[in-house]
Design an enzyme around this catalytic site. Structure first.
Site, PDB file in Angstrom:
ATOM      1  N   THR A 374       0.850  -1.186   0.000  1.00 49.69           N
ATOM      2  CA  THR A 374       0.000   0.000   0.000  1.00 49.69           C
ATOM      3  C   THR A 374       0.892   1.245   0.000  1.00 49.69           C
ATOM      4  OG1 THR A 374      -1.704  -1.209   1.238  1.00 49.69           O
ATOM      5  CG2 THR A 374      -1.963   1.176   1.111  1.00 49.69           C
ATOM      6  N   ASN A 394      -2.518  -4.770  -1.970  1.00 44.48           N
ATOM      7  CA  ASN A 394      -2.597  -5.563  -0.739  1.00 44.48           C
ATOM      8  C   ASN A 394      -1.208  -5.980  -0.279  1.00 44.48           C
ATOM      9  OD1 ASN A 394      -4.034  -6.511   1.480  1.00 44.48           O
ATOM     10  ND2 ASN A 394      -4.265  -8.543   0.610  1.00 44.48           N
ATOM     11  N   GLY A 465       0.262   0.205   5.442  1.00 44.86           N
ATOM     12  CA  GLY A 465       0.602  -0.560   6.638  1.00 44.86           C
ATOM     13  C   GLY A 465      -0.410  -1.592   7.067  1.00 44.86           C
TER      14      GLY A 465
END
Length: 578
Positions: A374, A394, A465
């Site tokens: 991300t 992802n 994260g």
């Protein structure tokens, strides 16, 4: 309830505005003196300014930054993924949330991800064609350009096309990520053709050229939506997925649609916080956590007490995430209840100020209610328009699958569904029926692009994260509320709790040894980074927060690029195009 909440927010901010104006006798600036962009890669930040200088606005710059990140950060995002874009249109005084989250193919039922024993097939959920949802990011770029931008896609996509064609230097995070995912990446001929084009994996400093991705971007620039979701690109995507045993249809690709949604907004300590609604879980969790913490003057608390209370707020928000949140087009998400100050007050009342609340004591069943992967960028332009964009594939390099002839690395967002109820996904978070897969449904996300607005300051922030996105944005927002500048916010040390597992995880050095000892004495489990088997340290740091700020009192702009990421760049330009 939503109208009532907005009234409360407006009243608080009007009072704060009147107080601030009376205090210094100076009206806040109405327009910024230039523009500020912070992103996870210098080439993306520079592309945004290239487009601004060509006469574009923040939304054109967002297309440029987003598309360049899709080229230079395949480890994190790309055309084969999706994202959320929080926009502020200064001329209209309007905030809007652009939902470009991936959608589930009809064939991808929950049963499709179970092995012969009924357990979740982790490989199918995270690797290859079954892991991939229908991409949303290309549709978002078209939508941003045509509805909010000033320049044509051919202009705003030009930097990404150029960089994909001519190449960019491989950096350590990319080469290290490839090494971690090499076994999966090299299963697929289309992926090997890109990353092994010179005969070996990407090495630091060498140029990574992606001519097929450049051609795909050119078709998108020339033909808009149809340049990706129909025609040559679509045919190649469908053929590549089918060749690896997946089941996408032309109708699913052509039927993808971006959703415009009303952002979630709430008040905190004189700020209006504007953030992501479902299918993001981040905005609701942020509203819960900040409103739980609101009565305490956190700056006056000891580090132990502040951390304890913040962790307890995190714990409760993640518990609610597990059971209630999903795609609002498919399930009834109780947004107004979960984000209401009265609900936060109830959560607050359950916190013992001196002891940790074991997660098992918070109900583990639904109750009635009425990383590297991300990336994020933040933009403010000279007219006061702003964008907080968070996009993803992802996990590292998504599914690992590039359909031949496209250069498009597909996501593995299907793992963000509750593919098996109560079974944690790759980030350790669980879900139930609200986040179960269904044809065309959008999987729950933690992405939390956010604005913070006060009479004297405007901030744009977000981060990658996984499940830690939400708590990193929380800590960043609290940092702004404490008066920190943009770079200090980006550098804040981080800690995280997500209900299950019942433990605080921390970056190395984030908490002093005496604070860790005191938290453990209160009943908290604190997991410090440990040496990995190969001698490398695990979880030393996480996230890649990118933020920009407009100080309206001094009419100055500031940017903060996360120091954990050496290739990121925050830049302010005083003469950016208006």
């Amino acid at each position: 309830m939503r109208i009532a909440m907005r009234g409360v927010v407006a009243a608080v901010l009007c009072l704060a505005f009147a107080t601030a104006s009376a205090a210094d006798g100076r009206a806040p600036a109405k327009r910024p003196p230039g523009a500020a962009i912070a992103s996870a890669h210098a080439l993306a930040t520079d592309a945004g300014f290239e487009v601004l200088r060509a006469g574009g606005n923040a939304f054109d710059a967002a297309v440029a930054v987003s598309s360049v990140l899709s080229v230079v950060e395949p480890i994190s995002s790309g055309l084969g993924g999706g994202g959320f874009y929080l926009l502020h249109d200064a001329r209209k005084g309007r905030d809007v949330f652009i939902d470009a989250r991936e959608t589930a193919p009809a064939a991808a039922t929950a049963a499709s991800y179970l092995d012969a024993k009924g357990a979740l097939d982790r490989d199918r959920a995270t690797n290859g064609p079954w892991a991939a949802g229908i991409p949303g990011l290309p549709a978002a770029l078209v939508h941003l350009s045509r509805r909010y931008g000033k320049l044509p896609l051919k202009a705003t996509l030009a930097p990404a096309i150029r960089i994909a064609r001519d190449g960019f230097p491989v950096y350590t995070r990319l080469s290290r990520g490839y090494a971690a995912r090499r076994e999966v990446m090299e299963r697929f001929p289309g992926t090997r053709a890109v990353f092994l084009a010179d005969g070996d994996p990407p090495q630091d400093g060498e140029l990574l050229k992606q001519p097929e991705l450049a051609a795909t971007l050119e078709r998108l620039a020339a033909n808009g939506f149809d340049g990706f979701y129909r025609g040559v690109t679509a045919e190649r995507l469908l053929a590549g997925v089918a060749a690896e045993g997946g089941k996408w249809t032309a109708q699913e690709l052509a039927g993808y649609a971006v959703r415009e949604r009303e952002p979630l907004r709430f008040a905190y300590d004189g700020w209006e916080v504007v953030t992501a609604p479902p299918p993001s879980s981040g905005g609701i969790a942020l509203a819960q956590m900040m409103q739980v913490l609101a009565p305490w003057d956190l700056a006056k608390l000891s580090p132990t007490q502040r951390t304890h209370l913040t962790v307890e707020a995190m714990r409760r928000a993640f518990r609610d995430r597990t059971f209630y949140l999903g795609d609002p087009d498919f399930v009834d998400v109780p947004v107004e209840t979960l984000a209401h100050p009265a609900y936060a007050a109830g959560l607050r009342a359950s916190i013992n100020p001196d002891k940790a609340t074991p997660s098992e004591l918070l109900s583990g069943a639904p109750t009635p209610l009425e990383d590297e992967d991300t990336t994020h960028f933040s933009i403010i332009d000279a007219d006061g328009n702003r964008v907080a964009g968070t996009q993803t594939v992802n996990l590292l390099f998504g599914s690992g699958l590039i359909p031949p002839g496209t250069g498009v690395l597909l996501n593995n967002e299907m793992d963000d569904f509750a593919l098996k109820a109560g079974t944690p996904n790759a980030f350790g978070v669980m879900g139930y029926d609200a986040n179960a897969p269904a044809p065309g449904k959008r999987m729950l996300s933690s992405m939390t692009p956010t604005f913070m607005v006060s009479p004297g300051r405007v901030a744009v922030l977000g981060t990658p994260g996984g499940s830690r996105i939400i708590t990193m944005v929380l800590l960043g927002a609290l940092g702004y509320a404490d008066g920190l500048d943009a770079q200090a916010v980006a550098a804040l040390p981080r800690f995280h709790h997500q209900w299950q597992p019942d433990a605080i995880s921390i970056e190395r050095g984030a908490l002093a040894p005496d604070v860790i000892a005191a938290l453990r004495a209160m009943g908290h489990t604190v997991n410090e980074p440990k040496e990995a088997a190969n001698g490398q340290r695990s979880s030393d740091t996480w996230g890649n927060l990118q933020t920009v700020e407009w100080d309206r009192a001094t009419n100055t702009l500031h940017g903060g690029a996360d120091p954990r990421n050496p290739v990121g760049k925050a830049r302010v330009e005083a003469r950016a195009a208006r």
